[in-house]
Design a protein around this motif. Structure first.
Motif, PDB file in Angstrom:
ATOM      1  N   GLY A  93      57.019 -22.625-133.989  1.00 28.35           N
ATOM      2  CA  GLY A  93      57.935 -22.235-132.932  1.00 28.35           C
ATOM      3  C   GLY A  93      58.839 -21.071-133.285  1.00 28.35           C
ATOM      4  O   GLY A  93      59.742 -20.736-132.535  1.00 28.35           O
ATOM      5  N   ALA A  94      58.586 -20.413-134.423  1.00 29.90           N
ATOM      6  CA  ALA A  94      59.501 -19.370-134.865  1.00 29.90           C
ATOM      7  C   ALA A  94      59.249 -18.037-134.178  1.00 29.90           C
ATOM      8  O   ALA A  94      60.120 -17.181-134.154  1.00 29.90           O
ATOM      9  CB  ALA A  94      59.374 -19.178-136.373  1.00 29.90           C
ATOM     10  N   ASP A  95      58.049 -17.826-133.628  1.00 28.10           N
ATOM     11  CA  ASP A  95      57.701 -16.533-133.055  1.00 28.10           C
ATOM     12  C   ASP A  95      57.713 -16.582-131.533  1.00 28.10           C
ATOM     13  O   ASP A  95      57.288 -17.561-130.923  1.00 28.10           O
ATOM     14  CB  ASP A  95      56.312 -16.094-133.534  1.00 28.10           C
ATOM     15  N   SER A  96      58.153 -15.493-130.935  1.00 24.37           N
ATOM     16  CA  SER A  96      58.140 -15.392-129.481  1.00 24.37           C
ATOM     17  C   SER A  96      56.825 -14.814-128.979  1.00 24.37           C
ATOM     18  O   SER A  96      56.483 -14.961-127.809  1.00 24.37           O
ATOM     19  CB  SER A  96      59.296 -14.503-129.010  1.00 24.37           C
ATOM     20  N   VAL A  97      56.065 -14.141-129.860  1.00 24.88           N
ATOM     21  CA  VAL A  97      54.780 -13.563-129.464  1.00 24.88           C
ATOM     22  C   VAL A  97      53.783 -14.688-129.195  1.00 24.88           C
ATOM     23  O   VAL A  97      53.589 -15.560-130.024  1.00 24.88           O
ATOM     24  CB  VAL A  97      54.234 -12.619-130.560  1.00 24.88           C
ATOM     25  N   ARG A  98      53.140 -14.652-128.029  1.00 23.92           N
ATOM     26  CA  ARG A  98      52.197 -15.709-127.671  1.00 23.92           C
ATOM     27  C   ARG A  98      50.764 -15.205-127.578  1.00 23.92           C
ATOM     28  O   ARG A  98      49.841 -16.003-127.477  1.00 23.92           O
ATOM     29  CB  ARG A  98      52.591 -16.348-126.317  1.00 23.92           C
ATOM     30  N   GLU A  99      50.586 -13.882-127.589  1.00 24.32           N
ATOM     31  CA  GLU A  99      49.242 -13.347-127.426  1.00 24.32           C
ATOM     32  C   GLU A  99      49.017 -12.176-128.378  1.00 24.32           C
ATOM     33  O   GLU A  99      49.866 -11.294-128.505  1.00 24.32           O
ATOM     34  CB  GLU A  99      49.028 -12.887-125.984  1.00 24.32           C
ATOM     35  N   TYR A 100      47.873 -12.187-129.037  1.00 23.71           N
ATOM     36  CA  TYR A 100      47.497 -11.137-129.971  1.00 23.71           C
ATOM     37  C   TYR A 100      46.153 -10.563-129.548  1.00 23.71           C
ATOM     38  O   TYR A 100      45.292 -11.285-129.045  1.00 23.71           O
ATOM     39  CB  TYR A 100      47.399 -11.687-131.400  1.00 23.71           C
ATOM     40  N   ARG A 101      45.975  -9.260-129.755  1.00 28.12           N
ATOM     41  CA  ARG A 101      44.750  -8.585-129.348  1.00 28.12           C
ATOM     42  C   ARG A 101      44.091  -7.893-130.535  1.00 28.12           C
ATOM     43  O   ARG A 101      44.759  -7.306-131.385  1.00 28.12           O
ATOM     44  CB  ARG A 101      45.044  -7.530-128.276  1.00 28.12           C
ATOM     45  N   VAL A 102      42.758  -7.963-130.556  1.00 32.99           N
ATOM     46  CA  VAL A 102      41.951  -7.240-131.541  1.00 32.99           C
ATOM     47  C   VAL A 102      41.115  -6.229-130.777  1.00 32.99           C
ATOM     48  O   VAL A 102      40.438  -6.576-129.799  1.00 32.99           O
ATOM     49  CB  VAL A 102      41.039  -8.207-132.327  1.00 32.99           C
ATOM     50  N   GLY A 103      41.140  -4.974-131.197  1.00 35.37           N
ATOM     51  CA  GLY A 103      40.434  -3.917-130.485  1.00 35.37           C
ATOM     52  C   GLY A 103      38.922  -4.028-130.573  1.00 35.37           C
ATOM     53  O   GLY A 103      38.375  -4.433-131.602  1.00 35.37           O
ATOM     54  N   ALA A 104      38.253  -3.669-129.476  1.00 34.34           N
ATOM     55  CA  ALA A 104      36.789  -3.600-129.449  1.00 34.34           C
ATOM     56  C   ALA A 104      36.366  -2.159-129.712  1.00 34.34           C
ATOM     57  O   ALA A 104      37.141  -1.225-129.508  1.00 34.34           O
ATOM     58  CB  ALA A 104      36.267  -4.067-128.090  1.00 34.34           C
ATOM     59  N   ARG A 105      35.120  -1.972-130.167  1.00 34.61           N
ATOM     60  CA  ARG A 105      34.655  -0.618-130.464  1.00 34.61           C
ATOM     61  C   ARG A 105      33.207  -0.446-130.032  1.00 34.61           C
ATOM     62  O   ARG A 105      32.407  -1.394-130.055  1.00 34.61           O
ATOM     63  CB  ARG A 105      34.790  -0.313-131.963  1.00 34.61           C
ATOM     64  N   LEU A 106      32.883   0.781-129.650  1.00 35.29           N
ATOM     65  CA  LEU A 106      31.534   1.122-129.228  1.00 35.29           C
ATOM     66  C   LEU A 106      30.696   1.499-130.447  1.00 35.29           C
ATOM     67  O   LEU A 106      31.114   2.304-131.277  1.00 35.29           O
ATOM     68  CB  LEU A 106      31.589   2.300-128.245  1.00 35.29           C
ATOM     69  N   VAL A 107      29.501   0.906-130.543  1.00 35.69           N
ATOM     70  CA  VAL A 107      28.566   1.232-131.626  1.00 35.69           C
ATOM     71  C   VAL A 107      27.303   1.798-130.974  1.00 35.69           C
ATOM     72  O   VAL A 107      26.548   1.069-130.321  1.00 35.69           O
ATOM     73  CB  VAL A 107      28.219  -0.005-132.473  1.00 35.69           C
ATOM     74  N   ILE A 108      27.091   3.101-131.123  1.00 31.47           N
ATOM     75  CA  ILE A 108      25.976   3.779-130.468  1.00 31.47           C
ATOM     76  C   ILE A 108      24.731   3.720-131.352  1.00 31.47           C
ATOM     77  O   ILE A 108      24.761   4.137-132.515  1.00 31.47           O
ATOM     78  CB  ILE A 108      26.334   5.236-130.154  1.00 31.47           C
ATOM     79  N   ARG A 109      23.636   3.212-130.779  1.00 33.71           N
ATOM     80  CA  ARG A 109      22.357   3.152-131.488  1.00 33.71           C
ATOM     81  C   ARG A 109      21.287   3.856-130.650  1.00 33.71           C
ATOM     82  O   ARG A 109      21.497   5.010-130.264  1.00 33.71           O
ATOM     83  CB  ARG A 109      22.027   1.698-131.814  1.00 33.71           C
ATOM     84  N   ASP A 110      20.199   3.158-130.340  1.00 28.02           N
ATOM     85  CA  ASP A 110      19.058   3.851-129.729  1.00 28.02           C
ATOM     86  C   ASP A 110      18.640   3.329-128.354  1.00 28.02           C
ATOM     87  O   ASP A 110      17.608   3.765-127.833  1.00 28.02           O
ATOM     88  CB  ASP A 110      17.843   3.768-130.670  1.00 28.02           C
ATOM     89  N   SER A 111      19.381   2.398-127.765  1.00 24.73           N
ATOM     90  CA  SER A 111      18.908   1.758-126.539  1.00 24.73           C
ATOM     91  C   SER A 111      19.403   2.421-125.257  1.00 24.73           C
ATOM     92  O   SER A 111      19.105   1.936-124.164  1.00 24.73           O
ATOM     93  CB  SER A 111      19.310   0.278-126.534  1.00 24.73           C
ATOM     94  N   CYS A 112      20.151   3.515-125.385  1.00 24.49           N
ATOM     95  CA  CYS A 112      20.636   4.233-124.203  1.00 24.49           C
ATOM     96  C   CYS A 112      20.250   5.704-124.322  1.00 24.49           C
ATOM     97  O   CYS A 112      20.284   6.274-125.415  1.00 24.49           O
ATOM     98  CB  CYS A 112      22.154   4.113-124.056  1.00 24.49           C
TER      99      CYS A 112
END
Length: 352
Positions: free
Chosen positions: A313-332
């Motif tokens: 209960g010590a923190d007021s932060v309730r939500e954390y985010r981790v960034g997503a990243r694009l990985v370009i290969r050969d299917s497009c």
């Protein structure tokens, strides 16, 4: 018959309380006594009862991880990370699978509470917010991957909206204007946010949103297969498909193979969530990586913080985010209007 603590005490000619202190590592017995009791217990095949020990000490050294399935490569990675982190600290992980079923989730939560787990990481269905809130009064809980709107529990999420936006923008940048989307249920955080990222990227590229190109459903291969068939059977099928959950990808790949379609010559394919198999596939599949390993590590960090009495209960932060990243290969590949006619003919023939 199982060997009891009383059997160990009798063999060592000490009291049961002495045997308990020695085997429990309380530090209240001499090192020599502790070593002797440990040796005798091992020779007799004694195994402590973790539930009984938990009732006495208030700690079971068990932590629950509740996920939907293990078909999703992200959940596999998360389970491996959570188990390794907890094992290094002397905890055992109880892995539970709820199948994205609210009733099974509720029953599993009850079972974990009955086993007096010291903490819980849960990928919620979104249908048991009140149950999770009540349970959080007894057990430190961190939600992972999805937010349950029925509770304000601390939650670790991927930046799904941005990930879907970046992925869709990559496809529009290749010249694709008819981009199919296969996404999870809109009543889930991931499904809702990935849809919003897709729509935002289309609008940025001044491409009208076509509802016939959007298919949402349960997180399972059959959703991907059924949705892919509907997309390919359109009068004007998409030139690219963005599959925004790992489970659906398996169904999409099956359908494209059944119809003899070549990726990326006939159809560009972009998938959400990393799997080593996507890299080994030929052609290697381009993905939006949701950072499963980072998500799991952060969830463990937050749970350990909450399991620490000083941190609850010590923190007021309730939500954390981790960034997503694009990985370009050969299917497009870039959209080629000149080649579109032959591809459309092949797609049409594949319906027969």
């Amino acid at each position: 018959m199982s060997v009891t603590l009383k059997d160990v005490a009798l063999a060592a000619r000490v009291s049961i309380s002495t045997a308990s202190r020695a085997l429990g590592g309380s530090g209240l017995t001499s090192e020599r006594t502790q070593q002797r009791l440990t040796r005798i217990a091992r020779e007799l095949g004694y195994r402590p009862n973790p539930i009984a020990r938990g009732l006495k000490t208030g700690q079971s050294r068990l932590v629950g991880l509740l996920v939907h399935n293990l078909a999703n490569a992200s959940f596999q990675v998360m389970a491996e990370v959570v188990q390794a982190r907890l094992k290094a600290l002397g905890y055992q992980m109880l892995l539970c699978i709820a199948g994205d079923d609210p009733q099974l989730e509720s029953d599993t939560l009850t079972t974990l509470a009955d086993h007096r787990v010291d903490g819980l990481i849960v990928v919620p269905t979104g249908k048991n917010g009140a149950r999770l809130t009540a349970l959080a009064n007894e057990i430190p809980i961190v939600c992972l991957v999805r937010r349950d709107d029925g509770t304000d529990l601390e939650t670790v999420l991927a930046d799904d909206s941005e990930g879907a936006f970046v992925g869709t923008r990559y496809l529009t940048g290749l010249g694709h204007r008819r981009i199919g989307l296969i996404v999870g249920r809109p009543d889930t955080t991931s499904g809702r946010e990935r849809l919003s990222g897709y729509v935002r990227a289309l609008r940025e590229a001044s491409i009208p949103v076509d509802d016939t190109l959007i298919h949402a459903g349960h997180f399972e291969p059959e959703t991907g297969a059924a949705s892919c068939r509907k997309l390919l059977d359109l009068t004007e099928p998409p030139s690219a498909i963005f599959v925004a959950n790992h489970e659906a990808t398996l169904g999409v790949l099956r359908v494209t193979a059944e119809r003899g379609l070549s990726i990326p010559d006939d159809l560009s394919l972009l998938c959400y969530e990393h799997s080593p198999w996507f890299e080994w596939h030929r052609p290697a599949i381009s993905i939006v990586d949701n950072g499963a390993r980072d998500l799991a590590n952060l969830a463990v960090d937050r749970l350990l913080h909450r399991m620490d009495a000083k941190g609850n209960g010590a923190d007021s932060v309730r939500e954390y985010r981790v960034g997503a990243r694009l990985v370009i290969r050969d299917s497009c590949r870039p959209f080629d209007p000149a080649a579109r006619g032959s591809s459309a003919t092949k797609l049409s023939r594949s319906k027969a």
